[in-house]
Design a protein around this motif. Sequence first.
Motif, PDB file in Angstrom:
ATOM      1  N   ARG A  44     -15.861  -9.269  99.321  1.00 26.68           N
ATOM      2  CA  ARG A  44     -16.479  -8.630  98.153  1.00 26.68           C
ATOM      3  C   ARG A  44     -15.763  -9.069  96.879  1.00 26.68           C
ATOM      4  NH1 ARG A  44     -16.881  -4.344 101.930  1.00 26.68           N
ATOM      5  NH2 ARG A  44     -14.898  -3.439 101.257  1.00 26.68           N
ATOM      6  N   GLU A  45     -14.437  -9.199  96.955  1.00 23.74           N
ATOM      7  CA  GLU A  45     -13.678  -9.649  95.785  1.00 23.74           C
ATOM      8  C   GLU A  45     -14.017 -11.100  95.432  1.00 23.74           C
ATOM      9  OE1 GLU A  45      -9.792  -6.860  96.855  1.00 23.74           O
ATOM     10  OE2 GLU A  45      -9.589  -9.038  96.737  1.00 23.74           O
ATOM     11  N   ALA A  47     -16.837 -12.549  96.009  1.00 22.79           N
ATOM     12  CA  ALA A  47     -18.179 -12.527  95.422  1.00 22.79           C
ATOM     13  C   ALA A  47     -18.106 -12.153  93.947  1.00 22.79           C
ATOM     14  CB  ALA A  47     -19.070 -11.541  96.182  1.00 22.79           C
ATOM     15  N   ALA A  48     -17.243 -11.183  93.608  1.00 30.16           N
ATOM     16  CA  ALA A  48     -17.078 -10.799  92.199  1.00 30.16           C
ATOM     17  C   ALA A  48     -16.486 -11.941  91.391  1.00 30.16           C
ATOM     18  CB  ALA A  48     -16.190  -9.553  92.103  1.00 30.16           C
ATOM     19  N   ASP A  51     -19.206 -14.470  90.846  1.00 29.81           N
ATOM     20  CA  ASP A  51     -20.137 -13.971  89.827  1.00 29.81           C
ATOM     21  C   ASP A  51     -19.654 -14.334  88.429  1.00 29.81           C
ATOM     22  OD1 ASP A  51     -21.839 -12.882  91.689  1.00 29.81           O
ATOM     23  OD2 ASP A  51     -21.090 -10.833  91.480  1.00 29.81           O
ATOM     24  N   ARG A  52     -18.359 -14.189  88.202  1.00 30.20           N
ATOM     25  CA  ARG A  52     -17.796 -14.521  86.889  1.00 30.20           C
ATOM     26  C   ARG A  52     -17.906 -16.023  86.615  1.00 30.20           C
ATOM     27  NH1 ARG A  52     -15.107 -11.073  83.195  1.00 30.20           N
ATOM     28  NH2 ARG A  52     -15.034  -8.985  84.095  1.00 30.20           N
ATOM     29  N   SER A 177      -6.904  -7.460  93.179  1.00 25.10           N
ATOM     30  CA  SER A 177      -8.128  -8.111  93.640  1.00 25.10           C
ATOM     31  C   SER A 177      -8.014  -9.602  93.335  1.00 25.10           C
ATOM     32  CB  SER A 177      -9.345  -7.532  92.919  1.00 25.10           C
ATOM     33  OG  SER A 177      -9.333  -7.913  91.538  1.00 25.10           O
ATOM     34  N   LEU A 179     -10.039 -11.362  91.591  1.00 22.02           N
ATOM     35  CA  LEU A 179     -10.335 -11.571  90.178  1.00 22.02           C
ATOM     36  C   LEU A 179      -9.090 -11.328  89.338  1.00 22.02           C
ATOM     37  CD1 LEU A 179     -12.270 -12.208  87.890  1.00 22.02           C
ATOM     38  CD2 LEU A 179     -13.044  -9.819  87.947  1.00 22.02           C
TER      39      LEU A 179
END
Length: 300
Positions: A44-45, A47-48, A51-52, A177, A179
């Motif tokens: 999930r991290e 994926a974030a 996304d950025r 995370s 990110l």
Amino acid sequence: MEDSDADTTAETRLTILGSHHLAQPGNDEHGTDAGDPLDDGRQRELAALRDRLAGRSFDWVGLEIPRDHRDALAEQVDAVDAAVAERGEAVWTDPDEWPDGPLRVRGEAVQIGLRLARRLDARVHAVDSQPAPPDPPAGSTAELDWSLAVDSEAVPYDVPDPEAVVADRESRVAESSYLELFRHTNREPQLQQNHRLNVAASLSSSELSASDTTGEAESDTEPPLVAADATTDYAGARQLGYWYERNARICENCRAVATPSSEGMLVIGAAHVIPVRQVADAAVGITPASPLPLLTDDEP
């Protein structure tokens, strides 16, 4: 009247994303135990993070894979695409379904570079190239030291302790995370720390020697760093030259795959960022860029 811009070379913007190796431990002398990037929470991290990064429409992504393996990379990517089309996204996180080839399913080249490229319909390229390691200088009794074991007395500035750097990085991995971690890794103080450590490690491979000297120290408490007639075997310079040649090759390979005015991303070990950037700054056709505007809300 001739157009003054007619001969201007269209530059490719190369966003250089510095990373620790997600597939550690095992890639580097001082590797970071980053946990398992295939865990649900880490996925999930990631994926974030993607996304950025997808906020910039990259045309191609350079991966830290030897250029000599580009045919094997192309075959592996085709096999991955076919497996994803047949079985869906699960193939990205199941090592048993991962096709053979130079890409490791847990590595940043896959979990960041390849997955981002497929999301953006971007090309992927193998851009690493390691020259043959240099031999020690003739007559030298020293061996080239490829670890980050720095002799702090052999370099004229403070350098961080490699073990402390790794311990801090592992602590950040455990508490942050992805990110947050990549924001930290790609800030200038951390990039400079990596760079200074690598340069210092290389230079401290040199042997310094001096015959009888008559030079006096400026004070009894501060002897000169190196005696006036000291000689060096330049082992460290050879080692540093090897490191810069590798990074210059990476930059040259990026230039070779870029098209004019394209957007490229290089996913690479964080220690490479500054030397690649330095070469790109001096090269025609490549403009290096930081990923921080994509990763943060407060960067210009």
